[in-house]
Design a protein around this motif. Structure first.
Motif, PDB file in Angstrom:
ATOM      1  N   MET A  62       0.827  -1.201   0.000  1.00  0.00           N
ATOM      2  CA  MET A  62       0.000   0.000   0.000  1.00  0.00           C
ATOM      3  C   MET A  62       0.869   1.262   0.000  1.00  0.00           C
ATOM      4  SD  MET A  62      -3.034   1.021   2.710  1.00  0.00           S
ATOM      5  CE  MET A  62      -1.979   0.652   4.123  1.00  0.00           C
ATOM      6  N   LEU A  63       1.905   1.265   0.813  1.00  0.00           N
ATOM      7  CA  LEU A  63       2.794   2.428   0.844  1.00  0.00           C
ATOM      8  C   LEU A  63       3.611   2.542  -0.441  1.00  0.00           C
ATOM      9  CD1 LEU A  63       3.980   2.310   4.557  1.00  0.00           C
ATOM     10  CD2 LEU A  63       2.527   4.046   3.498  1.00  0.00           C
ATOM     11  N   GLU A  64       3.993   1.400  -1.002  1.00  0.00           N
ATOM     12  CA  GLU A  64       4.709   1.427  -2.281  1.00  0.00           C
ATOM     13  C   GLU A  64       3.824   2.012  -3.380  1.00  0.00           C
ATOM     14  OE1 GLU A  64       7.051  -1.643  -5.330  1.00  0.00           O
ATOM     15  OE2 GLU A  64       6.263  -2.364  -3.406  1.00  0.00           O
ATOM     16  N   MET A  65       2.544   1.685  -3.342  1.00  0.00           N
ATOM     17  CA  MET A  65       1.591   2.230  -4.303  1.00  0.00           C
ATOM     18  C   MET A  65       1.503   3.756  -4.186  1.00  0.00           C
ATOM     19  SD  MET A  65      -2.405   1.114  -4.669  1.00  0.00           S
ATOM     20  CE  MET A  65      -2.835   1.792  -3.077  1.00  0.00           C
ATOM     21  N   MET A  66       1.796   4.268  -2.990  1.00  0.00           N
ATOM     22  CA  MET A  66       1.784   5.704  -2.744  1.00  0.00           C
ATOM     23  C   MET A  66       3.166   6.324  -2.941  1.00  0.00           C
ATOM     24  SD  MET A  66      -0.637   5.444   0.672  1.00  0.00           S
ATOM     25  CE  MET A  66      -0.899   7.187   0.903  1.00  0.00           C
ATOM     26  N   PHE A  73       1.454  12.215  -1.740  1.00  0.00           N
ATOM     27  CA  PHE A  73       0.475  11.451  -2.509  1.00  0.00           C
ATOM     28  C   PHE A  73      -0.934  11.951  -2.200  1.00  0.00           C
ATOM     29  CE2 PHE A  73      -2.324   7.825  -3.295  1.00  0.00           C
ATOM     30  CZ  PHE A  73      -1.858   7.321  -4.500  1.00  0.00           C
ATOM     31  N   VAL A  74      -1.199  12.180  -0.920  1.00  0.00           N
ATOM     32  CA  VAL A  74      -2.518  12.680  -0.507  1.00  0.00           C
ATOM     33  C   VAL A  74      -2.740  14.100  -1.013  1.00  0.00           C
ATOM     34  CG1 VAL A  74      -3.887  13.402   1.495  1.00  0.00           C
ATOM     35  CG2 VAL A  74      -2.748  11.178   1.505  1.00  0.00           C
ATOM     36  N   MET A  75      -1.794  14.975  -0.766  1.00  0.00           N
ATOM     37  CA  MET A  75      -1.995  16.395  -1.049  1.00  0.00           C
ATOM     38  C   MET A  75      -1.958  16.707  -2.542  1.00  0.00           C
ATOM     39  SD  MET A  75      -2.642  17.211   1.942  1.00  0.00           S
ATOM     40  CE  MET A  75      -2.901  18.975   1.776  1.00  0.00           C
ATOM     41  N   ASP A  76      -1.294  15.870  -3.324  1.00  0.00           N
ATOM     42  CA  ASP A  76      -1.276  16.049  -4.780  1.00  0.00           C
ATOM     43  C   ASP A  76      -2.529  15.483  -5.447  1.00  0.00           C
ATOM     44  OD1 ASP A  76       1.180  17.264  -4.581  1.00  0.00           O
ATOM     45  OD2 ASP A  76       2.332  15.489  -5.184  1.00  0.00           O
ATOM     46  N   GLY A  77      -3.385  14.835  -4.656  1.00  0.00           N
ATOM     47  CA  GLY A  77      -4.602  14.253  -5.204  1.00  0.00           C
ATOM     48  C   GLY A  77      -4.367  12.991  -6.014  1.00  0.00           C
ATOM     49  N   ALA A  78      -3.188  12.378  -5.837  1.00  0.00           N
ATOM     50  CA  ALA A  78      -2.871  11.175  -6.611  1.00  0.00           C
ATOM     51  C   ALA A  78      -3.770  10.000  -6.232  1.00  0.00           C
ATOM     52  CB  ALA A  78      -1.399  10.798  -6.407  1.00  0.00           C
ATOM     53  N   HIS A  99     -11.568   6.711  -0.264  1.00  0.00           N
ATOM     54  CA  HIS A  99     -12.458   7.389   0.687  1.00  0.00           C
ATOM     55  C   HIS A  99     -11.641   7.966   1.846  1.00  0.00           C
ATOM     56  CE1 HIS A  99     -16.388   7.819   2.864  1.00  0.00           C
ATOM     57  NE2 HIS A  99     -15.599   7.699   3.922  1.00  0.00           N
ATOM     58  N   TYR A 100     -10.736   7.162   2.375  1.00  0.00           N
ATOM     59  CA  TYR A 100      -9.914   7.585   3.521  1.00  0.00           C
ATOM     60  C   TYR A 100      -8.988   8.735   3.122  1.00  0.00           C
ATOM     61  CZ  TYR A 100      -8.387   6.417   8.285  1.00  0.00           C
ATOM     62  OH  TYR A 100      -8.166   6.424   9.640  1.00  0.00           O
ATOM     63  N   HIS A 106      -8.656  16.576   2.984  1.00  0.00           N
ATOM     64  CA  HIS A 106      -9.530  17.616   3.531  1.00  0.00           C
ATOM     65  C   HIS A 106      -9.043  18.053   4.913  1.00  0.00           C
ATOM     66  CE1 HIS A 106     -13.163  19.831   4.427  1.00  0.00           C
ATOM     67  NE2 HIS A 106     -13.547  18.975   5.355  1.00  0.00           N
ATOM     68  N   LEU A 107      -8.680  17.079   5.738  1.00  0.00           N
ATOM     69  CA  LEU A 107      -8.214  17.367   7.099  1.00  0.00           C
ATOM     70  C   LEU A 107      -6.907  18.146   7.073  1.00  0.00           C
ATOM     71  CD1 LEU A 107      -8.148  14.849  10.051  1.00  0.00           C
ATOM     72  CD2 LEU A 107      -6.155  16.259   9.570  1.00  0.00           C
TER      73      LEU A 107
END
Length: 250
Positions: A62-66, A73-78, A99-100, A106-107
């Motif tokens: 999962m982390l490798e996917m990110m 990854f989160v903040m770039d909207g990937a 979803h998470y 957002h947070l």
């Protein structure tokens, strides 16, 4: 050997650097930036059920996917590019991860970090911060996902749930003995933590006379943590290691 001596001995045996490589705690420990640690801790704890080798393998994937760069990854909207049908771990799929992560983006845009959110909203002053934190996280995820909820990310019945996975992640983030846990949420005291209660911990606790309640729910967590706090008021959840170690031999 009395009960406290047994718990202290087992906690010392398990709470050591050698434990890290076989436990999901290894994943938040890979990072230095607070936001990376927070995301890795929450996501790793979220899929921490079942076979430990499988959990660690799937956390790694999962982390490798990110790109092993979860905050960016989160903040770039990937996260929008994640295949919703991709299996992440057992019944947790790409749609659940999206979803998470949508909620976490957002947070982070609103607060900068989960630690800062707790400070600004007073969560870290609560008697049971993990339940209040989970409610706040759930609200943020729901808001970001246009009112949709997802019980694969956070439990639906938060107020009565044992919150095993969130309490585990919170233990990683708060305890600060410099051995296994990270101690990066220094705004919460170890005495405010509650035991991560699952079937195995519950069985072990009952065999030791530390828990009478039959259901593994919030009331059981409060009962067990209270009994552990009587033995170690400043850091009752250290004994999570002891119950794990003893349970391996039951």
């Amino acid at each position: 050997m009395d009960l406290k001596e047994l718990l202290d001995s087992e906690a010392k045996r398990i709470n050591n650097r050698g434990f890290i490589d076989s436990d999901p705690v290894q994943f938040p420990r890979r990072f230095d930036r607070l936001q990376d640690i927070e995301i890795a801790a929450l996501l790793s704890a979220t899929i921490a059920w079942g076979n430990r080798k499988m959990i660690c393998r799937n956390c790694d994937r999962m982390l490798e996917m990110m790109g092993n760069d979860p905050y960016n990854f989160v903040m770039d909207g990937a996260w929008r590019e994640i295949d919703p049908d991709q299996n992440i771990h057992r019944t947790f799929f790409g749609r659940n991860l999206r979803h998470y992560l949508r909620g976490l983006e957002h947070l982070y845009r609103q607060y900068g970090s989960i630690r800062e959110m707790m400070v600004k909203t007073g969560i870290d002053k609560e008697e049971a911060p993990s339940w209040v934190l989970t409610r706040r996280l759930a609200d943020m995820l729901t808001e970001a996902n246009e009112g949709a909820t997802d019980s694969r990310c956070l439990p639906g019945a938060i107020e009565t749930s044992a919150l095993k996975r969130i309490n585990m992640a919170t233990r990683w983030m708060v305890r600060d003995d410099g051995i296994v846990d990270l101690g990066v949420w220094d705004n919460i005291k170890p005495s405010q933590l509650y035991i991560p209660l699952d079937v195995h911990v519950g069985r072990t606790a009952r065999s030791l006379g530390l828990l009478e309640r039959k259901s593994n729910d919030r009331k059981a967590v409060i009962e067990l943590t209270g009994n552990l706090k009587a033995l170690r008021p400043e850091d009752p959840v250290l004994y999570d290691y002891a119950l794990f170690g003893i349970g391996m031999n039951l």
